[in-house]
Design an enzyme around this catalytic site. Structure first.
Site, PDB file in Angstrom:
ATOM      1  CB  THR A 119      44.155   7.141  47.151  1.00 41.64           C
ATOM      2  OG1 THR A 119      44.675   5.902  46.644  1.00 41.64           O
ATOM      3  CG2 THR A 119      45.283   7.946  47.774  1.00 41.64           C
ATOM      4  CG  ASP A 126      29.614 -10.372  56.130  1.00 45.18           C
ATOM      5  OD1 ASP A 126      28.758  -9.488  55.920  1.00 45.18           O
ATOM      6  OD2 ASP A 126      29.553 -11.498  55.617  1.00 45.18           O
ATOM      7  CG  HIS A 127      29.014  -4.238  54.448  1.00 43.87           C
ATOM      8  ND1 HIS A 127      29.313  -5.056  53.394  1.00 43.87           N
ATOM      9  CD2 HIS A 127      27.879  -3.592  54.096  1.00 43.87           C
ATOM     10  CE1 HIS A 127      28.408  -4.898  52.447  1.00 43.87           C
ATOM     11  NE2 HIS A 127      27.525  -4.019  52.842  1.00 43.87           N
ATOM     12  CG  HIS A 162      27.197  -9.721  52.441  1.00 44.87           C
ATOM     13  ND1 HIS A 162      28.234  -9.400  53.282  1.00 44.87           N
ATOM     14  CD2 HIS A 162      27.454  -9.067  51.276  1.00 44.87           C
ATOM     15  CE1 HIS A 162      29.075  -8.584  52.645  1.00 44.87           C
ATOM     16  NE2 HIS A 162      28.630  -8.375  51.432  1.00 44.87           N
TER      17      HIS A 162
HETATM   18  C1  BG6 Z   1      29.298  -5.917  48.771  1.00 42.67           C
HETATM   19  C2  BG6 Z   1      29.332  -6.476  47.382  1.00 42.67           C
HETATM   20  O1  BG6 Z   1      29.905  -6.808  49.658  1.00 42.67           O
HETATM   21  O2  BG6 Z   1      27.951  -5.714  49.161  1.00 42.67           O
HETATM   22  C3  BG6 Z   1      28.629  -5.543  46.421  1.00 42.67           C
HETATM   23  O3  BG6 Z   1      30.678  -6.657  46.966  1.00 42.67           O
HETATM   24  C4  BG6 Z   1      27.238  -5.227  46.911  1.00 42.67           C
HETATM   25  O4  BG6 Z   1      28.578  -6.100  45.110  1.00 42.67           O
HETATM   26  C5  BG6 Z   1      27.258  -4.785  48.364  1.00 42.67           C
HETATM   27  O5  BG6 Z   1      26.723  -4.190  46.097  1.00 42.67           O
HETATM   28  C6  BG6 Z   1      25.857  -4.640  48.908  1.00 42.67           C
HETATM   29  O6  BG6 Z   1      25.909  -4.029  50.162  1.00 42.67           O
HETATM   30  P1  BG6 Z   1      24.680  -3.202  50.715  1.00 42.67           P
HETATM   31  O7  BG6 Z   1      25.096  -2.798  52.091  1.00 42.67           O
HETATM   32  O8  BG6 Z   1      24.462  -2.053  49.784  1.00 42.67           O
HETATM   33  O9  BG6 Z   1      23.505  -4.139  50.705  1.00 42.67           O
END
Ligand code: BG6
Length: 489
Positions: A14, A176-177, A239
Site C-alpha cells: 500500500t 540500486d535504481h 548511487h
Molecule cells: C533515492 C533517494 O534513492 O533517489 C531520494 O532516496 C532521491 O532521496 C532519489 O530523491 C533520486 O532518484 P532519481 O531517480 O530521481 O534521480
C-alpha cells in the site's frame, strides 16, 4: 517460458513505491508479454479487500501511464493479504495463499519476495519467511530488497546476516535504481566498445571526472527518514559511488555479473580512505536554507515537516574521491549531490587533459578542453566537446559539440529503471544489482566521513540557498586543484 513464471510477493503493497513504481512497471512488463504466468500478492499492514487492492493497482497504473488498457485483466492477477510482520500465524496464512496461487497459475514454485517498506522490518521478514516455510519451494526463490541497506557498515552487516539465514547471496537482489537507468548501463558500453575512449581512459589523458546528481525537490514528506540519513547515506553510499565504480573499473573478462562485480569491488578497495581531520580537505557538506525555486519562495530544510529546527543533517555533499591504482593515480573524481538545487540533472563530465602544445591558444581565448558528457537524466545521451576551425578567413579554433540523444525514451526514466530491474530479477540476472561486497566496502568508505561530520558541529548550516548550486565550499574544493564544475546545461 519457465523463467518469467513467478509468484511475486510485495511487502509494502500500500506504500508509495509500490503504487508509483512497482505496479506501473509490472504492468509494462505484462503489456510487453514479458510476464508469461504470474500472480502478485500484495502484503501490507492495512486492512483491504482483494477488490479494493485490485482497484488501487488499476488506479496507480492509470495514473502513471496514459491510455493504459486491459487494466482489469492485469489486476485480476493480484490479491491482498493484511499482514502482521511479527506474527507467525500471519505468515502461515500467507503461505496458504501463495501455495494456492502457485497451483492455480502453475507457477512452478518460483517466488520473488519484494521488500518495499520500512527497513527495520527487512531482517525480521526474511527470518520469518524461512521459519514459516515460505521459502521452502520447488522453484527459485529470490529476495528483492530496497535501500537503505543498513545505516552504516555495522547495521548493514547485521541486516545481511539476517537475510542470509533465508537466502543465499545469489538469491539476494539489492536494488540500486540508478543501475537500472539506461545511460548508467551505457557507461560500460561507451567505455568498452569504443577504441577512441578506452585508450584514453586513464591518468595520462584524463584530468578529472565530475559526477553530479542534483535535485530540485526538497525533502518533501520524507523528513523522518531523511533526518536519520542525509545526502551522504541517501545518495553517495549507493548511487553516486556505483557510478564512480562503473567509470573507473577495469574491463571485465566477460560481461557476467561475477566478473563485473569483481572489477567494481577492486575500485572500492582502491578508493583512498578519508578520515578524521583530513575529511575537510576532501568533502564538503551543505544544508539548504530558504530560497527561490522556479520563482516560488520555499522554506529551508530546518523548517520542513519532521525536521529538527537545529538539524545537522546534510542535504548536499560534494567530494573528491581518489582512486589509488595504476590507472587513476592523481585523477580526482569529483562528486556532488543535493536537494533543492538549481536543476534536476544527473550528468557525468569526463575532462581530458590539455594538449601539450596548443597552436591556437590566444591570450583572450583559451581553447576549451575536450569533454565527454554522459547525460543520464532528464535528457539521455552523450556529448563530445571538441575544437574545430572557426568559419571564415582565419586560423582560429572554436568549440563545437557532437551530440547523441537517446530518443524515444520518456523524459522521466525512473519507472523504466524499475521495469528493467524487476524483469532482470525474474530472469535471474543480477548484473545491475549490488553485491554484498560492494555494499560493505562503500559503507566503510562513507562511515569514516559521517563519523568525522558527526563529531563536529556544522556551524554554518544552512549554508546554501534553495535554488542555488550548493555552498561556495563546493566550488572551492575544485578551485584549489585548478578546476571548476562544468555547468550542467
Ligand atoms: C533515492 C533517494 O534513492 O533517489 C531520494 O532516496 C532521491 O532521496 C532519489 O530523491 C533520486 O532518484 P532519481 O531517480 O530521481 O534521480
Amino acid at each position: 517460458n519457465q523463467h518469467s513464471t513467478a509468484l511475486i510477493m510485495i511487502f509494502g503493497a500500500t506504500g508509495d513505491l509500490a503504487n508509483r513504481k512497482l505496479f506501473p512497471s509490472l504492468y509494462r512488463l505484462y503489456q510487453k508479454g514479458k510476464l508469461s504466468r504470474f500472480a502478485v500478492v500484495g502484503v501490507g499492514r492495512r486492512t483491504l479487500t482483494d477488490e479494493q487492492f485490485k482497484q488501487n493497482v488499476q488506479n496507480s497504473v492509470a495514473e502513471a501511464i496514459d491510455g493504459s488498457k486491459d487494466l482489469e485483466a492485469f489486476a485480476s492477477h493480484f490479491c491482498y493479504h493484511s499482514h502482521d510482520v511479527t506474527d507467525s500465524s500471519s505468515y502461515a496464512a500467507l503461505k496458504n495463499i501463495a501455495d494456492d496461487l502457485d497451483n492455480k497459475y502453475s507457477l512452478g514454485g518460483n517466488r520473488v519476495f519484494y521488500l518495499a517498506m520500512a527497513p527495520e522490518f527487512f531482517g525480521p521478514i526474511a527470518i520469518h519467511l524461512k521459519q514459516d516455510g515460505l521459502t521452502d519451494v520447488s522453484g527459485f526463490k529470490r529476495l528483492i530488497i530496497e535501500k537503505p541497506f543498513g545505516h552504516d557498515l555495522e547495521s548493514a552487516k547485521e541486516l545481511n546476516e539476517q537475510i542470509r539465514t533465508a537466502f543465499a547471496e545469489n538469491e539476494v537482489y539489492r536494488i540500486d535504481h540508478y543501475l537500472g537507468k539506461a545511460m548508467v548501463q551505457n557507461i560500460e558500453t561507451i567505455r568498452f566498445s569504443n577504441a577512441i575512449f578506452e585508450n584514453l581512459w586513464n591518468n595520462r589523458y584524463i584530468s578529472n571526472i565530475q559526477v553530479t546528481s542534483s535535485e530540485v525537490l526538497g525533502v518533501e514528506e520524507r523528513g523522518r527518514y531523511y533526518e536519520t540519513s542525509g545526502a551522504l547515506r541517501d545518495m553517495v553510499q549507493n548511487h553516486i559511488l556505483q557510478m564512480v565504480a562503473l567509470l573507473a573499473m577495469e574491463p571485465p573478462i566477460r560481461l557476467t555479473p561475477d566478473e563485473i562485480r569483481s572489477e567494481k569491488v577492486k575500485v572500492f578497495r582502491a578508493m583512498r580512505p578519508v578520515e578524521g581531520e583530513d575529511v575537510k580537505n576532501y568533502f564538503v557538506r551543505g544544508q539548504y536554507g530558504k530560497g527561490l525555486v522556479e520563482d516560488q519562495e520555499v522554506p529551508g530544510y530546518r523548517e520542513e515537516q519532521m525536521v529538527n529546527p537545529a538539524s545537522q543533517t546534510e542535504t548536499f555533499v560534494a567530494g573528491k574521491v581518489m582512486i589509488d591504482n595504476f590507472r587513476w593515480a592523481g585523477v580526482p573524481f569529483y562528486i556532488r549531490t543535493g536537494k533543492r538545487l538549481e536543476s534536476k540533472s544527473t550528468k557525468i563530465v569526463v575532462q581530458f587533459k590539455d594538449i601539450p602544445m596548443n597552436l591556437y591558444d590566444k591570450k583572450d581565448q583559451a581553447l576549451t578542453p575536450n569533454l565527454l558528457v554522459i547525460h543520464i537524466q532528464p535528457e539521455e545521451g552523450i556529448t563530445l566537446h571538441l575544437n574545430a576551425k572557426k568559419a571564415g578567413q582565419n586560423m582560429e579554433a572554436t568549440p563545437i559539440k557532437l551530440s547523441y540523444a537517446n530518443t524515444g525514451i520518456a523524459s522521466i526514466n525512473t519507472p523504466e529503471a524499475y521495469e528493467k530491474l524487476i524483469d532482470d530479477s525474474i530472469h535471474g540476472d543480477a548484473t545491475n544489482f549490488t553485491h554484498w561486497d560492494e555494499v560493505a566496502l562503500s559503507w566503510s568508505y562513507v562511515d569514516k566521513i559521517s563519523q568525522a561530520w558527526s563529531s563536529t558541529t556544522a556551524e554554518n548550516f544552512p549554508n546554501y540557498a534553495a535554488g542555488s548550486m550548493g555552498p561556495k565550499e563546493s566550488d572551492e574544493l575544485l578551485e584549489k586543484d585548478g578546476f571548476f564544475w562544468w555547468p550542467l546545461s
